[in-house]
Write a protein that holds these residues in place. Structure first.
Motif, mmCIF file in Angstrom:
data_model
loop_
_atom_site.group_PDB
_atom_site.id
_atom_site.type_symbol
_atom_site.label_atom_id
_atom_site.label_comp_id
_atom_site.label_asym_id
_atom_site.label_seq_id
_atom_site.Cartn_x
_atom_site.Cartn_y
_atom_site.Cartn_z
ATOM 1 N N ARG A 15 0.810 -1.218 0.000
ATOM 2 C CA ARG A 15 0.000 0.000 0.000
ATOM 3 C C ARG A 15 0.846 1.271 0.000
ATOM 4 N NH1 ARG A 15 -4.719 0.623 3.965
ATOM 5 N NH2 ARG A 15 -2.994 0.743 5.404
ATOM 6 N N ALA A 16 2.125 1.156 0.212
ATOM 7 C CA ALA A 16 3.005 2.324 0.189
ATOM 8 C C ALA A 16 2.986 2.964 -1.198
ATOM 9 C CB ALA A 16 4.431 1.908 0.546
ATOM 10 N N THR A 17 3.391 4.206 -1.277
ATOM 11 C CA THR A 17 3.483 4.858 -2.586
ATOM 12 C C THR A 17 4.628 4.226 -3.372
ATOM 13 O OG1 THR A 17 5.029 6.560 -1.861
ATOM 14 C CG2 THR A 17 2.654 7.051 -1.622
ATOM 15 N N LEU A 18 4.582 4.372 -4.677
ATOM 16 C CA LEU A 18 5.640 3.819 -5.510
ATOM 17 C C LEU A 18 6.999 4.433 -5.153
ATOM 18 C CD1 LEU A 18 6.258 1.790 -7.671
ATOM 19 C CD2 LEU A 18 5.778 3.528 -9.394
ATOM 20 N N ALA A 19 7.027 5.722 -4.826
ATOM 21 C CA ALA A 19 8.288 6.372 -4.440
ATOM 22 C C ALA A 19 8.859 5.732 -3.173
ATOM 23 C CB ALA A 19 8.074 7.870 -4.236
ATOM 24 N N GLU A 20 7.993 5.443 -2.193
ATOM 25 C CA GLU A 20 8.454 4.783 -0.961
ATOM 26 C C GLU A 20 8.966 3.374 -1.248
ATOM 27 O OE1 GLU A 20 5.627 6.595 2.525
ATOM 28 O OE2 GLU A 20 4.641 5.420 0.945
ATOM 29 N N ARG A 25 13.337 -0.460 -1.864
ATOM 30 C CA ARG A 25 13.910 -1.515 -2.705
ATOM 31 C C ARG A 25 15.387 -1.230 -2.973
ATOM 32 N NH1 ARG A 25 11.206 -3.764 -7.897
ATOM 33 N NH2 ARG A 25 10.507 -1.638 -8.130
ATOM 34 N N ARG A 26 15.732 0.015 -3.260
ATOM 35 C CA ARG A 26 17.145 0.366 -3.477
ATOM 36 C C ARG A 26 17.963 0.125 -2.217
ATOM 37 N NH1 ARG A 26 14.757 4.349 -6.461
ATOM 38 N NH2 ARG A 26 14.909 5.900 -4.819
ATOM 39 N N ARG A 27 17.419 0.539 -1.060
ATOM 40 C CA ARG A 27 18.124 0.338 0.214
ATOM 41 C C ARG A 27 18.419 -1.133 0.461
ATOM 42 N NH1 ARG A 27 15.073 1.044 5.835
ATOM 43 N NH2 ARG A 27 16.284 -0.551 6.890
ATOM 44 N N MET A 28 17.447 -2.005 0.175
ATOM 45 C CA MET A 28 17.596 -3.437 0.430
ATOM 46 C C MET A 28 18.371 -4.157 -0.679
ATOM 47 S SD MET A 28 16.177 -4.223 3.335
ATOM 48 C CE MET A 28 16.875 -2.720 3.946
ATOM 49 N N GLY A 29 18.508 -3.519 -1.832
ATOM 50 C CA GLY A 29 19.177 -4.171 -2.953
ATOM 51 C C GLY A 29 18.300 -5.209 -3.633
ATOM 52 N N TRP A 30 16.994 -5.068 -3.521
ATOM 53 C CA TRP A 30 16.055 -6.035 -4.091
ATOM 54 C C TRP A 30 15.778 -5.705 -5.542
ATOM 55 C CZ3 TRP A 30 12.184 -5.603 0.537
ATOM 56 C CH2 TRP A 30 12.716 -6.275 1.644
ATOM 57 N N ARG A 31 15.533 -6.753 -6.347
ATOM 58 C CA ARG A 31 15.307 -6.552 -7.782
ATOM 59 C C ARG A 31 13.982 -7.109 -8.276
ATOM 60 N NH1 ARG A 31 20.520 -8.651 -10.682
ATOM 61 N NH2 ARG A 31 19.590 -10.558 -9.917
ATOM 62 N N PHE A 32 13.183 -7.728 -7.416
ATOM 63 C CA PHE A 32 11.915 -8.303 -7.877
ATOM 64 C C PHE A 32 10.917 -7.188 -8.205
ATOM 65 C CE2 PHE A 32 11.857 -8.159 -3.243
ATOM 66 C CZ PHE A 32 10.673 -7.489 -2.985
ATOM 67 N N LYS A 33 9.900 -7.540 -8.976
ATOM 68 C CA LYS A 33 8.868 -6.572 -9.359
ATOM 69 C C LYS A 33 7.998 -6.275 -8.144
ATOM 70 C CE LYS A 33 5.569 -5.373 -12.844
ATOM 71 N NZ LYS A 33 5.059 -5.652 -14.168
ATOM 72 N N TRP A 34 7.800 -4.994 -7.860
ATOM 73 C CA TRP A 34 7.059 -4.561 -6.673
ATOM 74 C C TRP A 34 6.205 -3.371 -7.085
ATOM 75 C CZ3 TRP A 34 10.156 -3.178 -1.623
ATOM 76 C CH2 TRP A 34 9.287 -3.122 -0.525
ATOM 77 N N VAL A 35 4.917 -3.470 -6.884
ATOM 78 C CA VAL A 35 4.000 -2.413 -7.315
ATOM 79 C C VAL A 35 3.253 -1.833 -6.124
ATOM 80 C CG1 VAL A 35 3.723 -3.414 -9.623
ATOM 81 C CG2 VAL A 35 2.130 -4.045 -7.808
ATOM 82 N N SER A 36 2.678 -0.667 -6.344
ATOM 83 C CA SER A 36 1.932 0.033 -5.306
ATOM 84 C C SER A 36 0.429 -0.134 -5.517
ATOM 85 C CB SER A 36 2.278 1.521 -5.336
ATOM 86 O OG SER A 36 1.423 2.242 -4.464
ATOM 87 N N HIS A 131 18.267 -6.417 6.599
ATOM 88 C CA HIS A 131 19.675 -6.834 6.601
ATOM 89 C C HIS A 131 20.619 -5.748 7.090
ATOM 90 C CE1 HIS A 131 21.075 -4.594 3.080
ATOM 91 N NE2 HIS A 131 19.942 -4.927 2.497
ATOM 92 N N ASP A 132 20.269 -4.496 6.948
ATOM 93 C CA ASP A 132 21.145 -3.409 7.394
ATOM 94 C C ASP A 132 20.858 -2.973 8.835
ATOM 95 O OD1 ASP A 132 18.690 -2.249 6.786
ATOM 96 O OD2 ASP A 132 19.543 -0.565 5.672
#
Length: 158
Positions: A15-20, A25-36, A131-132
């Motif tokens: 439910r978060a905004t796409l910007a959030e 996703r960048r912080r976690m280093g994740w690459r899977f598709k994630w939509v809002s 992880h961080d």
């Protein structure tokens, strides 16, 4: 890659905004598709988000029954099928403990001698961190950190 070759796509929905989502996703280093689903009823329609009014009642309808733990969000996994005509069908949902299939760490811990080692925590996932946000991990004493199979075999003989 494996899923795509079996005509399957994985998409996470929040439910978060796409910007959030993109920031996290960048912080976690994740690459899977994630939509809002922000601003839509998607999460409500699939029984994983609840209105403040529903929460105020002290129980919600979750996991195919009345649930006494009333919070605005609970986890769920749903599967859909899109036919050749483009029609989409909801084919499966699971909630609560059923979503653990998506948690690779739990799958590995379930194979270990101490299992999940959650007996002494009130909320079973309270040990889980991003992880961080973990402190330095203790050194596992069951095997050498790196080396040959012979070193591992020698360590296991002790």
């Amino acid at each position: 890659m494996h899923l795509a070759h079996r005509d399957v796509a994985l998409v996470a929905v929040s439910r978060a905004t796409l910007a959030e989502i993109e920031h996290f996703r960048r912080r976690m280093g994740w690459r899977f598709k994630w939509v809002s689903s922000h601003g839509s009823d998607f999460n409500y329609d699939f029984g994983v988000s609840f209105t403040p009014e529903q929460v105020a009642k002290g129980e919600i309808y979750y996991n195919y029954g009345t649930w006494p733990h009333a919070y605005e969000e609970w986890p769920g996994v749903s599967a859909f099928y899109k036919d050749d005509a483009g029609d989409v069908f909801h084919t499966y949902s699971t909630y609560g403990r059923g979503v653990e299939v998506m948690m690779g760490t739990y799958n590995m811990l379930d194979l270990m001698p101490k299992g999940r080692d959650e007996r002494d925590v009130e909320y079973k996932m309270e040990w889980l961190r991003h992880h961080d946000r973990y402190e330095s991990a203790p050194v596992a004493n069951s095997a050498p950190a790196a080396g040959s199979v012979a070193e591992l075999h020698d360590a296991l003989k002790k």
